[in-house]
Design a protein around this motif. Structure first.
Motif, PDB file in Angstrom:
ATOM      1  N   ALA A  59       0.835  -1.212   0.000  1.00 35.48           N
ATOM      2  CA  ALA A  59       0.000   0.000   0.000  1.00 35.48           C
ATOM      3  C   ALA A  59       0.862   1.251   0.000  1.00 35.48           C
ATOM      4  O   ALA A  59       1.822   1.351   0.763  1.00 35.48           O
ATOM      5  N   ASN A  60       0.536   2.190  -0.877  1.00 34.39           N
ATOM      6  CA  ASN A  60       1.218   3.487  -0.895  1.00 34.39           C
ATOM      7  C   ASN A  60       0.207   4.550  -0.443  1.00 34.39           C
ATOM      8  O   ASN A  60      -0.518   5.114  -1.262  1.00 34.39           O
ATOM      9  N   PRO A  61       0.170   4.810   0.894  1.00 29.17           N
ATOM     10  CA  PRO A  61      -0.857   5.740   1.392  1.00 29.17           C
ATOM     11  C   PRO A  61      -0.625   7.168   0.927  1.00 29.17           C
ATOM     12  O   PRO A  61      -1.575   7.931   0.782  1.00 29.17           O
ATOM     13  N   VAL A  62       0.617   7.541   0.646  1.00 27.00           N
ATOM     14  CA  VAL A  62       0.906   8.922   0.242  1.00 27.00           C
ATOM     15  C   VAL A  62       0.246   9.244  -1.097  1.00 27.00           C
ATOM     16  O   VAL A  62      -0.281  10.338  -1.292  1.00 27.00           O
ATOM     17  N   LEU A  63       0.259   8.287  -2.011  1.00 28.18           N
ATOM     18  CA  LEU A  63      -0.315   8.553  -3.338  1.00 28.18           C
ATOM     19  C   LEU A  63      -1.743   8.016  -3.477  1.00 28.18           C
ATOM     20  O   LEU A  63      -2.267   7.956  -4.584  1.00 28.18           O
ATOM     21  N   SER A  64      -2.358   7.629  -2.348  1.00 30.35           N
ATOM     22  CA  SER A  64      -3.711   7.059  -2.427  1.00 30.35           C
ATOM     23  C   SER A  64      -4.741   8.028  -1.873  1.00 30.35           C
ATOM     24  O   SER A  64      -4.455   8.791  -0.953  1.00 30.35           O
ATOM     25  N   VAL A  65      -5.949   7.971  -2.440  1.00 27.54           N
ATOM     26  CA  VAL A  65      -7.058   8.745  -1.875  1.00 27.54           C
ATOM     27  C   VAL A  65      -7.839   7.846  -0.914  1.00 27.54           C
ATOM     28  O   VAL A  65      -7.768   6.620  -0.997  1.00 27.54           O
ATOM     29  N   MET A  66      -8.571   8.505  -0.003  1.00 27.61           N
ATOM     30  CA  MET A  66      -9.306   7.747   1.024  1.00 27.61           C
ATOM     31  C   MET A  66     -10.751   7.473   0.614  1.00 27.61           C
ATOM     32  O   MET A  66     -11.490   6.853   1.358  1.00 27.61           O
ATOM     33  N   ASP A  67     -11.177   7.947  -0.551  1.00 27.63           N
ATOM     34  CA  ASP A  67     -12.570   7.764  -0.982  1.00 27.63           C
ATOM     35  C   ASP A  67     -12.956   6.282  -0.944  1.00 27.63           C
ATOM     36  O   ASP A  67     -12.103   5.411  -1.105  1.00 27.63           O
ATOM     37  N   LYS A  68     -14.239   6.044  -0.793  1.00 30.74           N
ATOM     38  CA  LYS A  68     -14.750   4.656  -0.841  1.00 30.74           C
ATOM     39  C   LYS A  68     -14.422   4.047  -2.207  1.00 30.74           C
ATOM     40  O   LYS A  68     -14.625   4.695  -3.240  1.00 30.74           O
ATOM     41  N   GLN A  69     -13.912   2.826  -2.194  1.00 30.81           N
ATOM     42  CA  GLN A  69     -13.511   2.209  -3.463  1.00 30.81           C
ATOM     43  C   GLN A  69     -14.720   1.649  -4.226  1.00 30.81           C
ATOM     44  O   GLN A  69     -15.635   1.101  -3.632  1.00 30.81           O
ATOM     45  N   THR A  70     -14.662   1.793  -5.511  1.00 29.43           N
ATOM     46  CA  THR A  70     -15.700   1.218  -6.385  1.00 29.43           C
ATOM     47  C   THR A  70     -15.549  -0.301  -6.351  1.00 29.43           C
ATOM     48  O   THR A  70     -14.421  -0.810  -6.300  1.00 29.43           O
ATOM     49  N   LEU A 125      10.668  -4.953 -12.594  1.00 24.93           N
ATOM     50  CA  LEU A 125      11.464  -3.719 -12.725  1.00 24.93           C
ATOM     51  C   LEU A 125      11.464  -2.847 -11.468  1.00 24.93           C
ATOM     52  O   LEU A 125      12.450  -2.193 -11.150  1.00 24.93           O
ATOM     53  N   ALA A 126      10.351  -2.811 -10.766  1.00 28.60           N
ATOM     54  CA  ALA A 126      10.243  -1.981  -9.554  1.00 28.60           C
ATOM     55  C   ALA A 126       9.244  -2.642  -8.618  1.00 28.60           C
ATOM     56  O   ALA A 126       8.405  -3.432  -9.069  1.00 28.60           O
ATOM     57  N   PRO A 127       9.319  -2.336  -7.316  1.00 32.79           N
ATOM     58  CA  PRO A 127       8.376  -2.970  -6.383  1.00 32.79           C
ATOM     59  C   PRO A 127       6.928  -2.596  -6.712  1.00 32.79           C
ATOM     60  O   PRO A 127       6.641  -1.438  -7.028  1.00 32.79           O
ATOM     61  N   MET A 128       6.056  -3.575  -6.656  1.00 31.76           N
ATOM     62  CA  MET A 128       4.629  -3.331  -6.920  1.00 31.76           C
ATOM     63  C   MET A 128       4.003  -2.586  -5.748  1.00 31.76           C
ATOM     64  O   MET A 128       4.197  -2.956  -4.596  1.00 31.76           O
ATOM     65  N   GLU A 129       3.261  -1.549  -6.078  1.00 31.52           N
ATOM     66  CA  GLU A 129       2.556  -0.776  -5.053  1.00 31.52           C
ATOM     67  C   GLU A 129       1.067  -0.797  -5.342  1.00 31.52           C
ATOM     68  O   GLU A 129       0.666  -0.822  -6.502  1.00 31.52           O
ATOM     69  N   GLU A 130       0.284  -0.745  -4.281  1.00 28.99           N
ATOM     70  CA  GLU A 130      -1.158  -0.546  -4.470  1.00 28.99           C
ATOM     71  C   GLU A 130      -1.461   0.922  -4.201  1.00 28.99           C
ATOM     72  O   GLU A 130      -1.112   1.462  -3.143  1.00 28.99           O
ATOM     73  N   ARG A 131      -2.058   1.566  -5.182  1.00 27.44           N
ATOM     74  CA  ARG A 131      -2.424   2.980  -5.054  1.00 27.44           C
ATOM     75  C   ARG A 131      -3.899   3.139  -5.409  1.00 27.44           C
ATOM     76  O   ARG A 131      -4.319   2.715  -6.484  1.00 27.44           O
ATOM     77  N   VAL A 132      -4.616   3.767  -4.513  1.00 30.06           N
ATOM     78  CA  VAL A 132      -6.043   3.981  -4.757  1.00 30.06           C
ATOM     79  C   VAL A 132      -6.196   5.329  -5.462  1.00 30.06           C
ATOM     80  O   VAL A 132      -5.925   6.380  -4.892  1.00 30.06           O
ATOM     81  N   PRO A 203       5.479  11.266 -10.258  1.00 33.18           N
ATOM     82  CA  PRO A 203       5.293   9.964  -9.602  1.00 33.18           C
ATOM     83  C   PRO A 203       3.867   9.410  -9.695  1.00 33.18           C
ATOM     84  O   PRO A 203       3.667   8.195  -9.665  1.00 33.18           O
ATOM     85  N   LEU A 204       2.885  10.308  -9.824  1.00 34.10           N
ATOM     86  CA  LEU A 204       1.492   9.827  -9.903  1.00 34.10           C
ATOM     87  C   LEU A 204       1.212   9.040 -11.178  1.00 34.10           C
ATOM     88  O   LEU A 204       0.334   8.169 -11.192  1.00 34.10           O
ATOM     89  N   ALA A 205       1.901   9.379 -12.275  1.00 33.45           N
ATOM     90  CA  ALA A 205       1.670   8.667 -13.544  1.00 33.45           C
ATOM     91  C   ALA A 205       2.130   7.226 -13.350  1.00 33.45           C
ATOM     92  O   ALA A 205       3.289   6.967 -13.045  1.00 33.45           O
ATOM     93  N   GLN A 306      -0.198  17.781  -6.191  1.00 31.59           N
ATOM     94  CA  GLN A 306       0.910  17.065  -6.858  1.00 31.59           C
ATOM     95  C   GLN A 306       1.209  17.587  -8.263  1.00 31.59           C
ATOM     96  O   GLN A 306       2.332  17.444  -8.729  1.00 31.59           O
ATOM     97  N   VAL A 307       0.207  18.148  -8.948  1.00 31.16           N
ATOM     98  CA  VAL A 307       0.433  18.418 -10.376  1.00 31.16           C
ATOM     99  C   VAL A 307       0.218  19.861 -10.842  1.00 31.16           C
ATOM    100  O   VAL A 307       0.629  20.205 -11.951  1.00 31.16           O
ATOM    101  N   ALA A 308      -0.399  20.701 -10.013  1.00 28.50           N
ATOM    102  CA  ALA A 308      -0.732  22.059 -10.499  1.00 28.50           C
ATOM    103  C   ALA A 308       0.516  22.782 -10.997  1.00 28.50           C
ATOM    104  O   ALA A 308       0.469  23.527 -11.983  1.00 28.50           O
TER     105      ALA A 308
END
Ligand code: MTE
Length: 320
Positions: A59-70, A125-132, A203-205, A306-308
């Motif tokens: 889990a990558n909490p920094v790049l994840s939103v807390m919204d209810k998941q679909t 290639l890189a560690p797998m992360e879960e990002r919401v 990083p978000l992409a 993150q992107v503005a």
């Protein structure tokens, strides 16, 4: 070639959420009837394509939103993947034929070390992360999806982009015999998208290989796709086969089909309406009923922090 503009295919041909839901209920009921009648499981297999293997990510909490998941069911059955048809249920029904093995992605163009990566190499290639991430479709619906993968930048750095690499072009698979949609002139195939290099390096992409801890189902863009959460969903190209570092801005399939409607940037922007749809509000699939008030769409889909800065000084109405 005659290109049918989205004008011609939307909204009349693309299933509305209400129609899709009632169809899906019918299909589910048919499945239950089939099961009760002892009919073989394959009767439902094409509708609910492939049971995928597991693909966990940290889990990558920094790049994840807390919204209810679909729900997984909605994420994997309400899709846009025009190579398999224009109805929301078409990809789940038709994508079972997509050949995802063997698979390779060539990364080429303005870089010091162009290279073709096998899927196995990419998976390691890189560690797998879960990002919401939130996904906002230009048609006015949205979802919240736990993707599994890693930042696209990890792959791009491998090939050492040169100073001329100002943009990145993404080219996706065409399998004529397996993709009924490519026989129709909805878009020019392959489906092509693009990002500016600094957007691609943000990083978000994300390069996505899985969803909900499982290998990506075909209809979601197996075996690998993009997730660019601050842009409309059409930027997140599915089933990637080629990534080109280029000096000039690529022309995406949607720009080519209807440049007055689809621009290169496609940043989620509630203040800039699409010619046929306001972008001010959205309906979250599985949560907002047809008659409940729609929720407000957020600038950059809520990823402004993150992107503005990527767009400082740019006129975002002109650069839609
Ligand atoms: N990629 C390809 N190759 N073909 C497509 O038709 N549709 C796009 C995008 N990527 C599309 C594609 C659109 S319009 C959206 S909204 C997202 O995929 C949907 O992703 P999802 O089905 O996983 O929600």
């Amino acid at each position: 070639m005659l290109i049918r503009k989205p004008d011609d295919i939307l909204p009349s041909e693309i299933t509305s959420e209400a129609v899709w839901r009632s169809r899906r209920e019918l299909m589910l009921r048919a499945g239950l009837v089939a099961a009760a009648a002892g009919l073989p499981g394959w009767t439902m297999r094409s509708a609910f394509a492939q049971e995928a293997g597991i693909l966990p990510g940290k889990a990558n909490p920094v790049l994840s939103v807390m919204d209810k998941q679909t729900s997984f069911a909605d994420v994997t059955s309400y899709n846009n993947y025009y190579e398999f048809g224009v109805d929301k249920g078409d990809p789940a029904a038709n994508a079972g034929k997509l050949q995802t093995s063997p698979w390779a992605v060539s990364v080429e163009g303005e870089c010091g070390k162009p290279r073709t990566f096998s899927l196995d190499e990419l998976l390691k290639l890189a560690p797998m992360e879960e990002r919401v991430y939130r996904l906002r479709c230009v048609e006015g619906w949205s979802m919240v999806i736990p993707w599994v993968g890693y930042s696209l930048s990890a792959l791009l750095k491998q090939v050492e982009p040169t100073g001329n690499a100002k943009y990145v072009e993404f080219v996706t698979a065409v399998q004529r015999e397996n993709m009924p949609g490519v026989r129709a002139a909805i878009l020019e195939w392959p489906y092509v998208e693009g990002l500016r290099i600094d957007e691609a390096m943000n990083p978000l992409a994300m390069l996505v290989f899985g969803v909900y801890g499982k290998v990506l189902p075909n209809q979601n863009g197996a075996p690998l796709r993009l997730a660019v959460p601050w842009k409309y969903g059409f930027k997140s190209a599915k089933s990637l086969v080629k990534i080109r570092l280029v000096e000039k801005a690529p022309v995406s399939s949607w720009m080519q089909a209807a440049s007055q409607e689809y621009g290169f940037y496609a940043n989620v922007n509630p203040g800039v309406p699409h010619p046929r749809w306001s972008q001010a509000t959205e309906r979250r699939i599985g949560e907002d009923g047809l008659f409940s008030p729609k929720r407000k769409t957020l600038m950059f889909n809520g990823y402004g922090e993150q992107v503005a800065s990527l767009y400082q000084g740019m006129d975002l109405k002109a650069n839609y």
